[in-house]
Design an enzyme around this catalytic site. Structure first.
Site, short mmCIF file in Angstrom:
data_model
loop_
_atom_site.label_atom_id
_atom_site.label_comp_id
_atom_site.label_asym_id
_atom_site.label_seq_id
_atom_site.Cartn_x
_atom_site.Cartn_y
_atom_site.Cartn_z
N TYR A 60 0.86 -1.19 0.00
CA TYR A 60 0.00 0.00 0.00
C TYR A 60 0.89 1.23 0.00
O TYR A 60 1.83 1.31 0.80
CB TYR A 60 -0.90 0.02 1.24
CG TYR A 60 -2.34 0.25 0.86
CD1 TYR A 60 -2.72 1.44 0.22
CD2 TYR A 60 -3.32 -0.70 1.09
CE1 TYR A 60 -4.02 1.65 -0.16
CE2 TYR A 60 -4.64 -0.49 0.71
CZ TYR A 60 -4.98 0.69 0.08
OH TYR A 60 -6.28 0.90 -0.31
N GLU A 62 -0.16 5.02 -0.51
CA GLU A 62 -0.88 6.28 -0.80
C GLU A 62 0.10 7.44 -0.72
O GLU A 62 0.93 7.49 0.21
CB GLU A 62 -1.97 6.50 0.24
CG GLU A 62 -3.29 5.89 -0.13
CD GLU A 62 -4.36 6.23 0.89
OE1 GLU A 62 -5.50 5.86 0.66
OE2 GLU A 62 -4.06 6.88 1.92
N ASP A 206 -4.71 14.31 -25.42
CA ASP A 206 -4.97 12.94 -24.96
C ASP A 206 -4.29 12.01 -25.97
O ASP A 206 -4.87 11.61 -26.97
CB ASP A 206 -6.48 12.68 -24.90
CG ASP A 206 -6.78 11.28 -24.35
OD1 ASP A 206 -5.82 10.52 -24.13
OD2 ASP A 206 -7.97 10.96 -24.17
N THR A 232 -2.08 6.49 -22.18
CA THR A 232 -2.13 5.14 -21.63
C THR A 232 -0.74 4.54 -21.80
O THR A 232 0.05 4.98 -22.63
CB THR A 232 -3.14 4.24 -22.38
OG1 THR A 232 -2.82 4.25 -23.77
CG2 THR A 232 -4.56 4.71 -22.19
N LYS A 235 -0.80 0.62 -24.91
CA LYS A 235 -1.09 0.46 -26.34
C LYS A 235 0.24 0.25 -27.07
O LYS A 235 0.95 -0.68 -26.75
CB LYS A 235 -1.91 1.65 -26.83
CG LYS A 235 -3.29 1.75 -26.14
CD LYS A 235 -4.14 2.84 -26.73
CE LYS A 235 -5.57 2.81 -26.27
NZ LYS A 235 -5.81 3.16 -24.88
N ARG A 241 -1.25 -2.27 -18.34
CA ARG A 241 -2.50 -1.51 -18.44
C ARG A 241 -2.46 -0.37 -17.42
O ARG A 241 -2.32 -0.61 -16.22
CB ARG A 241 -3.64 -2.48 -18.11
CG ARG A 241 -5.00 -2.10 -18.51
CD ARG A 241 -5.83 -3.34 -18.77
NE ARG A 241 -5.35 -3.95 -20.00
CZ ARG A 241 -5.62 -3.47 -21.22
NH1 ARG A 241 -6.39 -2.42 -21.38
NH2 ARG A 241 -5.12 -4.06 -22.29
#
Ligand code: PLP
Length: 413
Positions: A60, A62, A206, A232, A235, A241
């Site tokens: 974890y 954060e 984008d 992203t 691709k 991902r």
């Protein structure tokens, strides 16, 4: 079924959870025995898969390196700093945030950093290839912002740049968005910057699709022009991902706070490590050659589809992406896609600008990773035409596809 990667992972699953192991093997087999033409997909390297399946998944974390809400982050901090530094170097950006869980999360954070609910945003309309995050009523973007859509020219299929300027002058948007899910040509980022400056708007690029080509020097880089670049990593870039955001130093804090704590919680450290691996791979000469081959393959594929009688949008491509209308072959996009899927050629439908019909969208990123070149693209184009016209039985076409991809295993050995 064949084991195509990470046999030790499969062995563990086979022992402990054979039901799930069968699913994993089935999907690996599907990927290896059909032709992957989905423009948004690729085959990540074994090193990326190794990072994804690593114990970093347990942590974890954060917050940001050096400022976490959880203890024990000293090692994963190094991984995130590495990913950030590699992303900055790869794209020439002053700042990189690598925590976005997906491309959509990256766009959400970009809007959160720059806009207030109700602001006007000018983006490529959805019927012309805009993404859901560019103003769809089914998406947060369409509900929280006032989107105005520009389009593409009915004749050429190219972005109607005159319309962009006119709409910007009329609506005075707070932000301009450039980027698409299906636009096969390079985007004139300098033009968008000029319009944004004229009307006092932010420019958000984008670049979810072309960012891998940018990394390989095969497409223009939006970073020098846009205030914020969203992308992203899965691709053409061939990473895990996920998403990322690039921006200038002056927006760094706003962007970081828009990702965490505004729109996300704990960072996915295994994915961030895998992004670092992918950025490292993308900085190599081999990746530069790959990115150029992706485009060369797409050009041959586009020419092949045109030779088979499909109408190729914009008459060709500058990128990994080809969109085409099969109507001259006597079938609509949905029927054509169904026939192609039955033959083992996996691809998407897409909107066809200025019509109600559906077209076909395909890309060469995955096939190029497998090692296919122009000769295979020519063969695929011919088979594509035969399948769409219904000239060849799907079982026979399926065998031909299986034979073709059999020569290019995505995970040899
Ligand atoms: C232009 C564009 N923006 C955003 C996205 C969203 O990415 P994700 O599916 O990772 O949320 C995509 C995905 O294809 C895209 O093409």
């Amino acid at each position: 079924m064949s084991v195509t990667h990470a046999p030790e992972t499969v062995d563990v699953l086979l022992r402990q959870d054979p039901e799930l192991a069968e699913i994993l093997l089935g999907e690996a087999d599907r990927q290896a025995t059909t032709l992957q033409l989905i423009a948004a997909e690729n085959f990540t390297s074994p090193a990326v898969l190794a990072a994804l399946g690593s114990p970093l998944a347990n942590k974890y974390a954060e917050g940001y390196p050096g400022a976490r809400h959880h203890g024990g982050c000293e090692i994963v901090d190094v991984a995130e700093r590495l990913a950030v530094e590699r992303a900055k170097a790869l794209f020439g950006a002053e700042h990189a945030n690598v925590q976005s869980h997906s491309g959509s999360s990256a766009v959400l954070a970009a809007y959160a950093a720059l806009l207030r609910p109700g602001d006007t945003v000018l983006a490529l309309g959805l019927p012309y290839g805009g993404h859901l995050t560019h103003g769809s009523p089914a998406n947060f973007s369409g509900r929280w912002f006032d989107f105005v859509g520009y389009g593409v020219d009915a004749e050429t299929g190219l972005i109607d740049y005159d319309q962009v300027r006119t709409l910007a002058r009329t609506h005075r948007p707070k932000a301009l968005v450039c980027g698409s899910i299906a636009y096969p040509r390079h985007i004139d980022y300098a033009f968008f910057r000029d319009v944004a400056d004229e009307v006092g708007a932010y420019l958000i690029a984008d670049a979810a699709h072309p960012i891998g080509l940018v990394a390989g020097g095969a497409a223009p880089n939006p970073v020098p022009y846009a205030d914020v670049v969203c992308a992203t990593t899965h691709k053409v870039l061939r990473g895990p991902r996920g998403g990322m955001i690039l921006c200038g130093g002056e927006l760094a804090e706003r962007v970081d706070r828009a990702v965490f704590p505004f729109t996300q919680g704990g960072a996915q450290m295994h994915t961030i490590a895998a992004k670092a691996v992918a950025f490292g791979e993308a900085a190599t000469p081999a990746f530069t050659a790959y990115a150029h081959q992706v485009v060369a393959n797409a050009r041959v594929l586009a020419a092949g589809l045109a030779a088979e009688g499909l109408v190729v949008t914009t008459g060709g491509t500058d990128t990994h992406l080809v969109t085409a209308d099969p109507a001259p072959l006597g079938v609509d996009g949905r029927t054509a896609r169904g026939r192609l899927l039955a033959a083992g050629m996996v691809l998407d439908c897409c909107a066809l600008p200025h019509t109600d019909a559906r077209g076909l969208r395909l890309g060469t990123a995955a096939a190029t990773t497998q090692g296919m070149g122009e000769a295979e693209m020519t063969r695929i184009g011919v088979l594509f035409g035969q399948v769409v016209r219904g000239e060849i039985e799907s079982q026979k076409a399926r065998e031909e596809v299986r034979e073709l991809v059999g020569g290019f295993p995505p995970y040899p050995g």
